[in-house]
Design an enzyme around this catalytic site. Structure first.
Site, PDB file in Angstrom:
ATOM      1  N   LYS A   1     -10.975  -3.477  -4.300  1.00  0.00           N
ATOM      2  CA  LYS A   1     -12.014  -2.455  -4.466  1.00  0.00           C
ATOM      3  C   LYS A   1     -11.424  -1.066  -4.626  1.00  0.00           C
ATOM      4  CE  LYS A   1     -13.849  -3.620  -0.053  1.00  0.00           C
ATOM      5  NZ  LYS A   1     -12.731  -3.784   0.877  1.00  0.00           N
TER       6      LYS A   1
ATOM      7  N   LYS B   1      -3.782  -8.548  -6.946  1.00  0.00           N
ATOM      8  CA  LYS B   1      -5.101  -9.037  -6.525  1.00  0.00           C
ATOM      9  C   LYS B   1      -6.217  -8.062  -6.934  1.00  0.00           C
ATOM     10  CE  LYS B   1      -6.035  -7.297  -1.953  1.00  0.00           C
ATOM     11  NZ  LYS B   1      -6.928  -7.441  -0.856  1.00  0.00           N
TER      12      LYS B   1
ATOM     13  N   LYS C   1       0.809  -1.224   0.000  1.00  0.00           N
ATOM     14  CA  LYS C   1       0.000   0.000   0.000  1.00  0.00           C
ATOM     15  C   LYS C   1       0.838   1.269   0.000  1.00  0.00           C
ATOM     16  CE  LYS C   1      -4.419  -1.704   1.092  1.00  0.00           C
ATOM     17  NZ  LYS C   1      -5.719  -1.584   1.641  1.00  0.00           N
TER      18      LYS C   1
HETATM   19  N1  AQP Z   1      -8.960 -10.460  -4.561  1.00  0.00           N
HETATM   20  C1  AQP Z   1      -9.366 -11.161  -3.511  1.00  0.00           C
HETATM   21  N2  AQP Z   1      -9.459 -12.499  -3.563  1.00  0.00           N
HETATM   22  C2  AQP Z   1      -9.893 -13.221  -2.497  1.00  0.00           C
HETATM   23  N3  AQP Z   1     -10.249 -12.650  -1.320  1.00  0.00           N
HETATM   24  C3  AQP Z   1     -10.173 -11.309  -1.234  1.00  0.00           C
HETATM   25  N4  AQP Z   1     -10.450 -10.444  -0.241  1.00  0.00           N
HETATM   26  C4  AQP Z   1     -10.220  -9.184  -0.648  1.00  0.00           C
HETATM   27  N5  AQP Z   1      -9.784  -9.183  -1.914  1.00  0.00           N
HETATM   28  C5  AQP Z   1      -9.739 -10.492  -2.301  1.00  0.00           C
HETATM   29  C6  AQP Z   1     -10.943 -10.845   1.061  1.00  0.00           C
HETATM   30  O1  AQP Z   1     -12.037 -10.021   1.398  1.00  0.00           O
HETATM   31  C7  AQP Z   1     -12.029  -9.816   2.806  1.00  0.00           C
HETATM   32  C8  AQP Z   1     -12.216  -8.371   3.108  1.00  0.00           C
HETATM   33  O2  AQP Z   1     -11.123  -7.626   2.679  1.00  0.00           O
HETATM   34  P1  AQP Z   1     -11.036  -6.094   3.093  1.00  0.00           P
HETATM   35  O3  AQP Z   1     -12.028  -5.324   2.363  1.00  0.00           O
HETATM   36  O4  AQP Z   1     -11.109  -5.947   4.548  1.00  0.00           O
HETATM   37  O5  AQP Z   1      -9.602  -5.688   2.728  1.00  0.00           O
HETATM   38  P2  AQP Z   1      -8.719  -6.050   1.537  1.00  0.00           P
HETATM   39  O6  AQP Z   1      -8.244  -7.459   1.646  1.00  0.00           O
HETATM   40  O7  AQP Z   1      -7.659  -5.006   1.506  1.00  0.00           O
HETATM   41  O8  AQP Z   1      -9.721  -5.931   0.292  1.00  0.00           O
HETATM   42  P3  AQP Z   1      -9.645  -4.947  -0.887  1.00  0.00           P
HETATM   43  O9  AQP Z   1     -10.806  -5.201  -1.767  1.00  0.00           O
HETATM   44  O10 AQP Z   1      -8.297  -5.015  -1.535  1.00  0.00           O
HETATM   45  O11 AQP Z   1      -9.844  -3.559  -0.172  1.00  0.00           O
HETATM   46  P4  AQP Z   1      -8.962  -2.261  -0.285  1.00  0.00           P
HETATM   47  O12 AQP Z   1      -8.806  -2.018  -1.753  1.00  0.00           O
HETATM   48  O13 AQP Z   1      -9.729  -1.182   0.397  1.00  0.00           O
HETATM   49  O14 AQP Z   1      -7.655  -2.548   0.387  1.00  0.00           O
HETATM   50  C9  AQP Z   1     -10.738 -10.402   3.364  1.00  0.00           C
HETATM   51  O15 AQP Z   1     -11.032 -11.666   3.918  1.00  0.00           O
HETATM   52  C10 AQP Z   1      -9.895 -10.557   2.136  1.00  0.00           C
HETATM   53  O16 AQP Z   1      -8.987 -11.639   2.270  1.00  0.00           O
END
Ligand code: AQP
Length: 345
Positions: A208, A205, A121
């Protein structure tokens, strides 16, 4: 699910998702779908909209409010039943922040420095300008889990390191204070799509907060948008292989096959058995149909639930009361172990 060192603790599942944008297919397959499956295993399930994690990067207040409700609607639309599972938003249960602070004093700077999500990040940016909250994010996540004495945490691959850190924090606290108070939580990482990758780059990955909307499928995308994104998804010119190991070195191809498998409830082997020898030109429309078939009812239901935000708030509030009833005694006992004087009268 294994018991291991946690035999003395009641089995309890905890997990959370940040309301930092709209839900993606990655969040659905890697998290929500599995959360819903777990609510029928007879184990208590506690799920959270982690709004305090979301503000580790700046959020527009109006958008945060909407995204919190939309995420709750996403949970319900995907099948989460508030009678079976506890669902609430993190800022309503103050024990998360309280235990987060305690863990800031237990965890070491070096542990946080090693977190790959922190490195990802801040990559290419001035890390000095990142918030202290973003750096300490895993410590608050450990508090989210351990304030419920959760024994199992379903997550995607990307969060495995944070759950391992949670185990280290629990072990250090137990050791430093000579107690066996916090469980050593197990990550539960299962299924064909524990790591859904970006549609534009198979080595990143799906996220969002990725600036490119074409990199992800949002749960709120309509059928045409889903079909367009899958059609434009990056692939290679090779046909589908016969065996999963032959997808090595083909990250985009592997990603699309894994997404298909997870949506169809099949293994990657089964998908390849059906499509081996075909090109992605004929596979992609089938994948698009499957994605639309799965996501359209969820998206429609989310839209319906979002018409009544007061009802979403009511259910989140009831969930917060139930979560608080579990977390408060654990927090009070933590203060006692630390030697903090709590009696006021
Ligand atoms: N690409 C992914 N594949 C599988 N699992 C995923 N998760 C997130 N992206 C993937 C799982 O979703 C849960 C919630 O994640 P989060 O929103 O708390 O944070 P994150 O992992 O950082 O998800 P994002 O979408 O990438 O959010 P941002 O962009 O805001 O950082 C977790 O169980 C995660 O493993």
């Amino acid at each position: 699910m294994t018991e291991g060192a946690n035999a003395k603790f009641q089995k309890r599942v905890f997990s959370g998702i940040q309301p930092s944008g709209g839900l993606t297919l990655g969040n659905y397959l890697g998290a929500i779908k599995r959360f819903v499956e777990m609510q029928d295993t007879g184990i208590e399930t506690v799920y959270c909209v982690v709004d305090m994690h979301a503000i580790t990067v700046w959020q527009d207040p109006e958008a945060l409010r909407r995204q919190t409700r939309e995420l709750a609607a996403g949970y319900f639309a995907a099948g989460l039943n508030p009678e079976k599972s506890i669902l609430f938003n993190q800022s309503q249960v103050s024990a998360h922040a309280e235990l987060g602070w305690v863990f800031n004093c237990v965890a070491r700077m070096g542990w946080m420095n090693r977190m790959t999500q922190w490195k990802d990040k801040t990559a290419g940016k001035d890390a000095e300008k990142a918030s202290l909250g973003l750096f300490a994010y895993p410590s608050l996540m450990a508090a989210d889990i351990l304030v419920y004495h959760a024994t199992h945490v379903p997550v995607g691959e990307d969060q495995k390191q944070h759950v391992e850190l949670t185990r280290d924090i629990a072990a250090k606290f137990n050791h430093d204070y000579g107690v066996d108070f916090f469980p050593i939580t197990e990550p539960v990482i299962e299924g064909a799509a524990t790591r859904v990758m970006s549609l534009r780059d198979g080595t990143k990955k799906m996220s969002k907060s990725d600036p490119s909307d074409m990199s992800r499928i949002n749960l709120t995308d309509d059928a045409d948008t889903i079909a367009k994104k899958i059609k434009k998804a990056k692939t290679d010119a090779e046909p589908m292989p016969d065996l999963p190991e032959m997808l090595a070195g083909r990250p985009e191809a592997k990603n699309l096959v894994s997404i298909y498998a997870a949506l169809a409830g099949q293994t990657v082997e089964q998908v390849l058995a059906d499509y081996a020898g075909q090109g992605f030109g004929s596979f992609k429309p089938k994948l698009a149909d499957l994605a639309v078939e799965t996501l359209a009812p969820i998206s429609t239901e989310m839209g319906r639930l979002m018409q009544d935000p007061a009802e979403i708030d009511r259910i989140l509030g009831l969930g917060a009361d139930r979560a608080d009833a579990i977390a408060r005694p654990i927090m009070e006992r933590t203060y006692e172990i630390l030697g903090m004087v709590r009696s006021r009268h």
